[in-house]
Design an enzyme around this catalytic site. Sequence first.
Site, mmCIF file in Angstrom:
data_model
loop_
_atom_site.group_PDB
_atom_site.id
_atom_site.type_symbol
_atom_site.label_atom_id
_atom_site.label_comp_id
_atom_site.label_asym_id
_atom_site.label_seq_id
_atom_site.Cartn_x
_atom_site.Cartn_y
_atom_site.Cartn_z
ATOM 1 N N SER A 133 0.796 -1.221 0.000
ATOM 2 C CA SER A 133 0.000 0.000 0.000
ATOM 3 C C SER A 133 0.829 1.270 0.000
ATOM 4 C CB SER A 133 -0.948 0.002 1.199
ATOM 5 O OG SER A 133 -0.214 0.008 2.409
ATOM 6 N N HIS A 181 -4.852 -3.081 -2.827
ATOM 7 C CA HIS A 181 -4.375 -2.191 -3.895
ATOM 8 C C HIS A 181 -4.114 -2.925 -5.200
ATOM 9 C CE1 HIS A 181 -4.051 1.335 -1.287
ATOM 10 N NE2 HIS A 181 -3.746 0.443 -0.356
ATOM 11 N N LYS A 184 -11.422 0.960 -2.869
ATOM 12 C CA LYS A 184 -10.274 1.603 -3.529
ATOM 13 C C LYS A 184 -10.529 1.654 -5.031
ATOM 14 C CE LYS A 184 -7.483 1.160 0.454
ATOM 15 N NZ LYS A 184 -6.821 0.266 1.397
HETATM 16 C C1 PLP Z 1 -6.887 0.158 2.788
HETATM 17 C C2 PLP Z 1 -6.298 -1.130 3.179
HETATM 18 C C3 PLP Z 1 -6.986 -2.013 4.007
HETATM 19 C C4 PLP Z 1 -8.280 -1.619 4.676
HETATM 20 O O1 PLP Z 1 -9.335 -1.584 3.790
HETATM 21 P P1 PLP Z 1 -10.606 -0.653 4.157
HETATM 22 O O2 PLP Z 1 -11.689 -1.224 3.331
HETATM 23 O O3 PLP Z 1 -10.214 0.722 3.797
HETATM 24 O O4 PLP Z 1 -10.835 -0.832 5.623
HETATM 25 C C5 PLP Z 1 -6.439 -3.239 4.265
HETATM 26 N N1 PLP Z 1 -5.238 -3.583 3.736
HETATM 27 C C6 PLP Z 1 -4.537 -2.755 2.967
HETATM 28 C C7 PLP Z 1 -3.225 -3.189 2.421
HETATM 29 C C8 PLP Z 1 -5.031 -1.493 2.672
HETATM 30 O O5 PLP Z 1 -4.320 -0.644 1.935
#
Ligand code: PLP
Length: 395
Positions: free
Chosen positions: A184, A212, A243
């Site tokens: 991330s 991601h 995302k």
């Molecule tokens: C954003 C993210 C999460 C959390 O996801 P949300 O749906 O925003 O709670 C988990 N793991 C990684 C690697 C992330 O970047």
Amino acid sequence: MSTFAWMRDELDELARNGLLRRLRGSDSQAALLGSPWLEMGGRRVLLLCSNNYLGLAADPRVMHAFQQGATKYGVGAGAARLVSGDSPVHRHLEEELARFKGTESALLFSTGYMANLGLLSALPSRGDKIFCDRLVHASLIDGCLLSPAEMVRYKHNDTAHLRSLLEKVRRKARRWIVTEGVFSMDGDIAPLPEICALADEFDAVVILDEAHATGVLGDEGRGTVAYYGCDSRRIIQMGTLGKALGVFGAFVAGEQVVVDYLVNRARSFIYTTALPAATAAASLEALRIVQSEPERIKRMRDNAAAMRRGLAQIGLNVPPGETPVIPVITGDPSSAVEFSQLLLDEGVYAQAIRPPTVPKGQSRIRATVMATHSDDDIAFAVEAFHRAGKKAGLL
Ligand SMILES: *Cc1c(COP(=O)(O)O)cnc(C)c1O
């Protein structure tokens, strides 16, 4: 002395170290209309720190699906899935996600954070050993902390180190390897084929966080497994809908038995209100668009390549890569915050990322590009980095 004075003291200490976090009020109406430009402090600034990689968060069709879903099912699920919060839309989305990921089954969670807590607190048991890449997301670490299994960290993407740790574990213990597909904060890609080979050799399960990578990597954005063409038998995948898919929520994809197990054991699934059916309806539409409009992914990838090239040309130290997550490392927290402010002065909104999100000495600007950026936007951003970088003494 106020009851909460100690909190103020701690916050002051964070501020002294350049580590204080603050909400930044932004009037981001413009971004919601599908443009990467938004209003901040009365100025137009270019958004360069959103995970809405494909621009789907404000796609009219996704918004329409959301509205229709709310009209049909209401705005809230009213209860947990296992009580009365379930709906045909949840099921349909799970089927489509399983098809997308090429797995037997999938299970929705309310957020990626909760999916990771649920997975790691439910699956590894006492006596097991969890091997975590050193740079995995806080939600995976928190999941490991909730687990009775012992956690060890291996050096980032270092399969030789992972092997040496796997070799030390006694035969009886169950082994779990935890990694992200696309990391991330660094935007690099895990060496999944090597990790899976180790999982085969040491009879381990791989927990793969595709937050991601979903909608980003591989054919039609199917993720890291598709990118490498790996065998996914030993993998349990987690992905997010908030995302690249632009909506909200998350899922776990894998064998049916894994899903059945999680429905019975994952506390962050059982003891929480279900995702609203309307967001599931919006995610279904986003998933359809991701697969039927590959030009979006291509556009995002072309933008990522142009941005990396541009930043390297002006002399910034940008690691090679192919994802839309581009780290520009400055070192200490204050320099990252200063760089971020200088960028904002130049009309570019890119957040500084500091410890504990990233390791000490690795503070950075994390720039993310989207399919909705135009060639001119990317050129504008590179120019802003050039000017801000000079002022900051980084160039
Ligand atoms: C954003 C993210 C999460 C959390 O996801 P949300 O749906 O925003 O709670 C988990 N793991 C990684 C690697 C992330 O970047």
